[in-house]
Design a protein around this motif. Structure first.
Motif, PDB file in Angstrom:
ATOM      1  N   VAL A   1       0.830  -1.209   0.000  1.00 34.79           N
ATOM      2  CA  VAL A   1       0.000   0.000   0.000  1.00 34.79           C
ATOM      3  C   VAL A   1       0.859   1.252   0.000  1.00 34.79           C
ATOM      4  N   THR A   2       1.891   1.306   0.859  1.00 30.17           N
ATOM      5  CA  THR A   2       2.727   2.508   0.909  1.00 30.17           C
ATOM      6  C   THR A   2       3.454   2.717  -0.414  1.00 30.17           C
ATOM      7  N   ASN A   3       3.940   1.644  -1.018  1.00 29.96           N
ATOM      8  CA  ASN A   3       4.627   1.783  -2.293  1.00 29.96           C
ATOM      9  C   ASN A   3       3.669   2.258  -3.384  1.00 29.96           C
TER      10      ASN A   3
ATOM     11  N   PRO B   1      20.118   8.237   2.765  1.00 27.44           N
ATOM     12  CA  PRO B   1      19.282   8.550   3.931  1.00 27.44           C
ATOM     13  C   PRO B   1      17.856   8.029   3.808  1.00 27.44           C
ATOM     14  N   SER B   2      17.327   7.982   2.606  1.00 28.68           N
ATOM     15  CA  SER B   2      15.962   7.465   2.458  1.00 28.68           C
ATOM     16  C   SER B   2      15.886   6.005   2.892  1.00 28.68           C
ATOM     17  N   PHE B   3      16.930   5.222   2.606  1.00 31.99           N
ATOM     18  CA  PHE B   3      16.944   3.823   3.023  1.00 31.99           C
ATOM     19  C   PHE B   3      17.222   3.684   4.513  1.00 31.99           C
ATOM     20  N   VAL B   4      17.958   4.625   5.095  1.00 29.24           N
ATOM     21  CA  VAL B   4      18.136   4.619   6.549  1.00 29.24           C
ATOM     22  C   VAL B   4      16.787   4.789   7.231  1.00 29.24           C
ATOM     23  N   VAL B   5      15.976   5.701   6.709  1.00 32.78           N
ATOM     24  CA  VAL B   5      14.633   5.905   7.248  1.00 32.78           C
ATOM     25  C   VAL B   5      13.780   4.653   7.041  1.00 32.78           C
ATOM     26  N   LEU B   6      13.822   4.088   5.831  1.00 32.59           N
ATOM     27  CA  LEU B   6      13.048   2.874   5.542  1.00 32.59           C
ATOM     28  C   LEU B   6      13.392   1.733   6.488  1.00 32.59           C
ATOM     29  N   SER B   7      14.675   1.551   6.739  1.00 35.93           N
ATOM     30  CA  SER B   7      15.133   0.387   7.495  1.00 35.93           C
ATOM     31  C   SER B   7      14.894   0.506   8.986  1.00 35.93           C
ATOM     32  N   SER B   8      14.483   1.680   9.462  1.00 41.70           N
ATOM     33  CA  SER B   8      14.278   1.848  10.904  1.00 41.70           C
ATOM     34  C   SER B   8      13.100   1.027  11.405  1.00 41.70           C
ATOM     35  N   GLY B   9      12.135   0.811  10.537  1.00 39.88           N
ATOM     36  CA  GLY B   9      10.974   0.007  10.920  1.00 39.88           C
ATOM     37  C   GLY B   9       9.993   0.714  11.816  1.00 39.88           C
TER      38      GLY B   9
ATOM     39  N   ALA C   1       8.000   3.564   6.479  1.00 38.83           N
ATOM     40  CA  ALA C   1       7.901   2.904   5.168  1.00 38.83           C
ATOM     41  C   ALA C   1       7.439   3.907   4.118  1.00 38.83           C
ATOM     42  N   PHE C   2       6.545   4.788   4.514  1.00 39.65           N
ATOM     43  CA  PHE C   2       6.065   5.827   3.600  1.00 39.65           C
ATOM     44  C   PHE C   2       7.059   6.979   3.503  1.00 39.65           C
ATOM     45  N   LEU C   3       7.573   7.448   4.641  1.00 41.24           N
ATOM     46  CA  LEU C   3       8.449   8.613   4.668  1.00 41.24           C
ATOM     47  C   LEU C   3       9.735   8.369   3.888  1.00 41.24           C
TER      48      LEU C   3
END
Length: 450
Positions: free
Chosen positions: A282-284, A324-332, A337-339
């Motif tokens: 959904v987020t993607n 940085p976008s993947f750092v945010v994604l990987s935080s869980g 996932a959206f940000l």
């Protein structure tokens, strides 16, 4: 040959909406297939590969995704050459039908349990066919659209077309999500196949639209005044190599960024972050839908301030923000996932918005289809199809969850100097027989070779 191509004889002009729809329908069929493959990767891995090692099966599925890109350069060279010799419309009609047939056939392949190793072999063959016809689709549709567009609206029109090529990722995501609501065993055995079969009617609609619309004004002018090249590909390689290399660089970054976003991020979130499948899908889908809004806006901006400024902004933005976008994604954490994906698409949209117009504006009409197809498809064969595989491979080998973003940033670093050297093209008149791709041409004025 004269240095300029006279204006074509008057002909009934198709409406803007019809031109955009005709170009967009092929993008819809092409990217619908790739999106379905990405969203259905788990089901495909179970259907066509031996059971026992899920990691190997998923990597094999992602590798087969890349196989389709191997024939893109060949398809681009063959279909681009034909498109410069007999016209854009006929080739685009063939491409949309071929892509639709390959997508439908993929949904009909028997499982590994039923026919053994023949299953992955047939899967590879359908992907190769898809790649061949796709090689002439995007560049041909871009050429068709840019040649029909008013000179001050080429960026906007191309942006709308690019957006329609992004819509299928959101559309396919929700289609797959709807079918996953089926009982798990039904979806795994046959439910996942139905979205692929739906590509058949889409392709037939595309064929109808393309057979009903007129050829572009620039190509009709070539026909009427004897301006067609006898060997367009040879002309491209002998006289327009700098333009081909520039297109390769921009298209390489665009392909990795696009397939990282649309074909890999759902898998990345589910496999590496532990995001539940519904949230990942959904987020993607929502983020990809936002790209559909951003790209026409950036395209319109490029009509006002030029392609270079928009491209430079996008390349530097991906250099700074991809990791940085993947750092945010990987935080869980909730909402990340959206940000994380949102951070990624803001600069990516700039690159996607100008690629279509730049690769068409760099080449003269007589070799435009061949030139754009050569640079674009070589880049996509090298970088686009391998993006999901490379992204996951880097994570598996390094354990660094931001590794896919670092890969995108590395490519952006290579494209930044290309963006600065790129000649400004947004004021060029497409009817001219020859353009110079000299890096020193930055004023936006038309350059004509004798």
């Amino acid at each position: 040959m004269s240095s300029t191509i006279p204006s074509p004889s008057p002909a009934p002009a198709p409406t803007q909406s019809r031109v955009v729809a005709t170009a967009a329908i092929g993008n819809l069929v092409e990217w619908y297939d790739f999106a379905l493959y990405a969203y259905s990767a788990t089901a495909i891995s179970h259907a066509f590969f031996p059971h026992g090692n899920d990691t190997v099966a998923v990597l094999s599925t992602l590798a087969v995704f890349g196989v389709s890109f191997l024939l893109r350069p060949l398809g681009g060279l063959v279909l681009g050459r034909i498109g410069d010799k007999i016209g854009r419309r006929s080739v685009l009609s063939t491409a949309v039908l071929g892509m639709g047939v390959c997508t439908v056939l993929m949904g009909l392949i028997p499982t590994y349990e039923a026919i053994g190793v023949a299953a992955p072999i047939l899967l590879v063959l359908t992907r190769l066919g898809q790649g061949f016809f796709s090689g002439g689709e995007y560049t041909g549709a871009s050429t068709f659209l840019v040649e029909h567009a008013p000179s001050g609206r080429r960026g906007l029109w191309a942006g709308i077309s690019v957006a329609t090529g992004t819509v299928p990722f959101a559309f396919a995501g929700f289609i797959v999500l709807a079918f996953t609501a089926m009982p798990a065993d039904a979806y795994a055995s046959w439910g996942w196949r139905l979205p692929f079969v739906l590509a058949g009617p889409l392709a037939l609609v595309g064929l109808y639209l393309r057979l009903k619309i007129a050829e572009t004004p620039q190509f009709r002018a070539l026909e009427e005044h004897g301006g067609k090249e006898s060997a367009p590909l040879r002309t491209v390689l002998s006289r327009h190599r700098p333009a081909v290399l520039m297109v390769m660089g921009i298209a390489g970054l665009n392909s990795v960024a696009m397939y990282t976003l649309t074909s890999y991020m759902p898998t990345y979130l589910k496999k590496n972050v532990g995001t539940d499948p519904m949230t990942a899908t959904v987020t993607n889908s929502i983020v990809v839908a936002l790209v559909c809004v951003l790209v026409p806006l950036y395209g319109r901006l490029s009509d006002s301030i030029g392609r270079k400024k928009v491209l430079i902004t996008g390349a530097i933005g991906l250099l700074v923000l991809a990791a940085p976008s993947f750092v945010v994604l990987s935080s869980g954490a909730p909402g990340t996932a959206f940000l994380g994906q949102l951070i990624f698409i803001v600069p990516f949209g700039c690159v996607a918005a100008v690629l279509s117009t730049v690769m068409c504006e760099l080449f003269p009409t007589a070799v435009r289809y061949s030139g754009a197809s050569t640079g674009y498809n070589i880049a996509y064969a090298i970088f686009g199809g391998t993006a999901p595989f490379v992204g996951q491979f880097l994570v598996d080998r390094t354990g660094v969850l931001s590794a896919p973003g670092l890969y995108v940033a590395a490519l952006a670093l290579l494209v930044v100097p290309i963006a600065f050297l790129l000649p400004e093209t947004y004021r060029r008149t497409l009817g001219n027989a020859a353009h110079s791709a000299s890096p020193s041409t930055t004023t936006g004025k038309e350059m004509v070779q004798p």
